[in-house]
Design a protein around this motif. Structure first.
Motif, PDB file in Angstrom:
ATOM      1  N   GLY A   1      -3.565 -25.728 -12.416  1.00 29.16           N
ATOM      2  CA  GLY A   1      -4.971 -26.012 -12.701  1.00 29.16           C
ATOM      3  C   GLY A   1      -5.904 -24.991 -12.092  1.00 29.16           C
ATOM      4  O   GLY A   1      -6.934 -24.638 -12.693  1.00 29.16           O
ATOM      5  N   GLY A   2      -5.543 -24.479 -10.912  1.00 30.24           N
ATOM      6  CA  GLY A   2      -6.373 -23.446 -10.291  1.00 30.24           C
ATOM      7  C   GLY A   2      -6.419 -22.164 -11.116  1.00 30.24           C
ATOM      8  O   GLY A   2      -7.471 -21.556 -11.288  1.00 30.24           O
ATOM      9  N   VAL A   3      -5.261 -21.766 -11.643  1.00 35.80           N
ATOM     10  CA  VAL A   3      -5.218 -20.586 -12.517  1.00 35.80           C
ATOM     11  C   VAL A   3      -6.018 -20.839 -13.790  1.00 35.80           C
ATOM     12  O   VAL A   3      -6.803 -19.992 -14.237  1.00 35.80           O
ATOM     13  CB  VAL A   3      -3.761 -20.212 -12.854  1.00 35.80           C
ATOM     14  CG1 VAL A   3      -3.710 -19.156 -13.954  1.00 35.80           C
ATOM     15  CG2 VAL A   3      -3.038 -19.705 -11.607  1.00 35.80           C
ATOM     16  N   LEU A   4      -5.848 -22.030 -14.380  1.00 36.72           N
ATOM     17  CA  LEU A   4      -6.562 -22.340 -15.617  1.00 36.72           C
ATOM     18  C   LEU A   4      -8.066 -22.421 -15.398  1.00 36.72           C
ATOM     19  O   LEU A   4      -8.854 -22.074 -16.291  1.00 36.72           O
ATOM     20  CB  LEU A   4      -6.043 -23.650 -16.203  1.00 36.72           C
ATOM     21  CG  LEU A   4      -4.609 -23.610 -16.733  1.00 36.72           C
ATOM     22  CD1 LEU A   4      -4.181 -24.986 -17.234  1.00 36.72           C
ATOM     23  CD2 LEU A   4      -4.466 -22.573 -17.837  1.00 36.72           C
ATOM     24  N   ALA A   5      -8.485 -22.854 -14.223  1.00 31.12           N
ATOM     25  CA  ALA A   5      -9.924 -22.912 -13.940  1.00 31.12           C
ATOM     26  C   ALA A   5     -10.541 -21.516 -14.020  1.00 31.12           C
ATOM     27  O   ALA A   5     -11.658 -21.351 -14.534  1.00 31.12           O
ATOM     28  CB  ALA A   5     -10.156 -23.518 -12.555  1.00 31.12           C
ATOM     29  N   GLY A   6      -9.817 -20.517 -13.528  1.00 32.65           N
ATOM     30  CA  GLY A   6     -10.310 -19.142 -13.648  1.00 32.65           C
ATOM     31  C   GLY A   6     -10.404 -18.703 -15.096  1.00 32.65           C
ATOM     32  O   GLY A   6     -11.360 -18.035 -15.496  1.00 32.65           O
ATOM     33  N   LEU A   7      -9.402 -19.106 -15.917  1.00 31.98           N
ATOM     34  CA  LEU A   7      -9.424 -18.745 -17.334  1.00 31.98           C
ATOM     35  C   LEU A   7     -10.548 -19.463 -18.069  1.00 31.98           C
ATOM     36  O   LEU A   7     -11.153 -18.907 -18.991  1.00 31.98           O
ATOM     37  CB  LEU A   7      -8.085 -19.087 -17.985  1.00 31.98           C
ATOM     38  CG  LEU A   7      -6.859 -18.345 -17.439  1.00 31.98           C
ATOM     39  CD1 LEU A   7      -5.606 -18.783 -18.187  1.00 31.98           C
ATOM     40  CD2 LEU A   7      -7.031 -16.843 -17.534  1.00 31.98           C
ATOM     41  N   VAL A   8     -10.827 -20.700 -17.683  1.00 29.79           N
ATOM     42  CA  VAL A   8     -11.930 -21.438 -18.301  1.00 29.79           C
ATOM     43  C   VAL A   8     -13.249 -20.726 -18.048  1.00 29.79           C
ATOM     44  O   VAL A   8     -14.086 -20.579 -18.947  1.00 29.79           O
ATOM     45  CB  VAL A   8     -11.978 -22.887 -17.763  1.00 29.79           C
ATOM     46  CG1 VAL A   8     -13.291 -23.572 -18.143  1.00 29.79           C
ATOM     47  CG2 VAL A   8     -10.798 -23.685 -18.310  1.00 29.79           C
ATOM     48  N   SER A   9     -13.440 -20.252 -16.831  1.00 26.17           N
ATOM     49  CA  SER A   9     -14.669 -19.526 -16.520  1.00 26.17           C
ATOM     50  C   SER A   9     -14.754 -18.207 -17.276  1.00 26.17           C
ATOM     51  O   SER A   9     -15.850 -17.750 -17.622  1.00 26.17           O
ATOM     52  CB  SER A   9     -14.745 -19.254 -15.006  1.00 26.17           C
ATOM     53  OG  SER A   9     -14.795 -20.463 -14.276  1.00 26.17           O
ATOM     54  N   PHE A  10     -13.620 -17.624 -17.571  1.00 27.23           N
ATOM     55  CA  PHE A  10     -13.593 -16.310 -18.237  1.00 27.23           C
ATOM     56  C   PHE A  10     -13.692 -16.423 -19.750  1.00 27.23           C
ATOM     57  O   PHE A  10     -14.418 -15.667 -20.395  1.00 27.23           O
ATOM     58  CB  PHE A  10     -12.307 -15.592 -17.850  1.00 27.23           C
ATOM     59  CG  PHE A  10     -12.215 -14.187 -18.378  1.00 27.23           C
ATOM     60  CD1 PHE A  10     -13.058 -13.193 -17.906  1.00 27.23           C
ATOM     61  CD2 PHE A  10     -11.296 -13.857 -19.361  1.00 27.23           C
ATOM     62  CE1 PHE A  10     -12.980 -11.900 -18.393  1.00 27.23           C
ATOM     63  CE2 PHE A  10     -11.210 -12.572 -19.857  1.00 27.23           C
ATOM     64  CZ  PHE A  10     -12.061 -11.579 -19.365  1.00 27.23           C
TER      65      PHE A  10
END
Length: 389
Positions: free
Chosen positions: A311-320
């Motif tokens: 989820g932490g990795v995906l949170a960065g992708l969501v912001s990007f």
């Protein structure tokens, strides 16, 4: 895209249509539609399918894809082979699955694929194939149709998969990585079919992400977009198969979860996992899921820790990227709502509210069929494009 290609895709996606409906949908004169249909009937890729429903006056004739069209979708996993034969509308005709080991090398694995296709042909699933789509569990040069330096596929580097299958079966062949074909399946026939901007996350022996932007699969100029399993999430151990340290895949994947569950069983941290390890000699992700469901706190913690990292990795992708949907698939999606809840929590907590206010994070609808469904869809697109050129 040529008119013939557009006609074939429309008949694939919509089913039988009259000439008038084809002309209206494609904004083409009826005379042009008639000419293109005659050419497609001669191949034959389409045929007449009887009269349309009456609207008063003379009833028009429907046309549809030829019933003999067949595509093969092949999903090569680290430990499995899945093959599905579909008709022109991508409806399943026959399927076959078995355990395999991708590390046994391309000659062994592809020889077995050939035997499976012969078996399905002998059973009447097809007379000839119009196209083949195949996914492999590693980086692929989409342009060249070859795997490139796959870390868990010894002997596959630059192996001419597309060239050999094209020569063997005399039809268009498309090769992609397993995550992209699963993403394509879910986008075209699963839970994401109404979403334009999608992240499909596959968690299995490895971790990867298929990316749809504006309804189109984004592969990147070299075909390796979405390789999120090798994003660093810890500054130190463990060492990943790619040679780097602290990658997501080294910390949370099927292989990593089995490693950590085995350690918990051996140390006695989890009595439930220790009992399964003693009885079976090993523990799997399914064992972890079942132990967690029975209330084992260590098994539950392993799932939650992994979900938090993902989820932490995906949170960065969501912001990007600002996707409109995230879909979780692959073998570890079977960990269920404990995993999904932790991923959701991390994404919603660590991303901006504007990006997550209308962002569903869901489990795959197609499950194990996502790969073969996506491979068949890719095969149909390439076969129709080649036939219409």
């Amino acid at each position: 895209m040529t008119p013939k290609h557009r006609i074939l895709r429309l008949l694939r996606d919509e089913g039988p249509l009259s000439r008038a409906e084809l002309g209206d949908r494609l904004e083409l004169p009826r005379t042009r539609v008639a000419v293109e249909l005659e050419r497609l009937m001669a191949v034959p890729l389409v045929h007449e399918a009887g009269p349309a429903a009456s609207r008063g006056g003379r009833r028009s004739t429907l046309v549809e894809l030829h019933p003999g069209i067949r595509f093969a979708g092949i999903d090569l996993g680290v430990t499995s082979i899945d093959v599905e034969i579909t008709d022109g509308r991508l409806e399943p005709v026959a399927a076959f699955s078995e355990a395999s080991d991708i590390r046994s090398g391309p000659k062994t694995v592809l020889s077995r694929v050939g035997e499976i296709l012969v078996k399905l042909k002998d059973e009447g699933a097809y007379e000839r194939l119009n196209g083949i789509g195949i996914g492999v569990p590693g980086p692929v040069s989409f342009r060249d149709g070859v795997p490139v330096s796959p870390p868990i596929m010894p002997g596959w580097d630059r192996y001419p998969v597309r060239e050999l299958l094209t020569r063997e079966y005399g039809c268009p062949v498309v090769v992609d990585n397993d995550v992209n074909i699963m993403a394509m399946g879910e986008r075209c026939a699963g839970v994401a079919r109404s979403a334009e901007n999608v992240l499909f996350v596959k968690i299995g022996s490895g971790v990867g992400c298929g990316i749809f932007i504006g309804g189109e699969l984004y592969r990147g100029p070299d075909g390796c977009a979405g390789d999120i399993g090798h994003i660093q999430v810890e500054p130190d151990d463990p060492i990943c198969t790619c040679g780097n340290i602290g990658c997501l895949e080294a910390l949370f994947s099927g292989i990593a979860l089995e490693r950590d569950a085995t350690a918990a069983g051996r140390s006695g941290t989890s009595l439930a996992l220790a009992q399964r390890l003693a009885a079976q000699g090993s523990v799997t992700a399914k064992d972890v899921a079942e132990c967690a469901a029975d209330g084992d706190t260590t098994a539950t913690r392993l799932i939650r820790d992994g979900g938090g990292r993902l989820g932490g990795v995906l949170a960065g992708l969501v912001s990007f990227i600002n996707p409109s949907m995230i879909v979780i698939g692959g073998g570890l999606a079977g960990l269920g709502h404990v995993l999904l809840g932790e991923v959701r929590s991390a994404v919603y907590r660590r991303s901006l509210p504007l990006a997550t206010g209308n962002l569903p994070v869901v489990l795959s609808e197609l499950g194990a069929r996502a790969g073969v469904a996506g491979a068949s869809f890719l095969a149909s697109d390439f076969a129709f494009a080649e036939a219409a050129s």
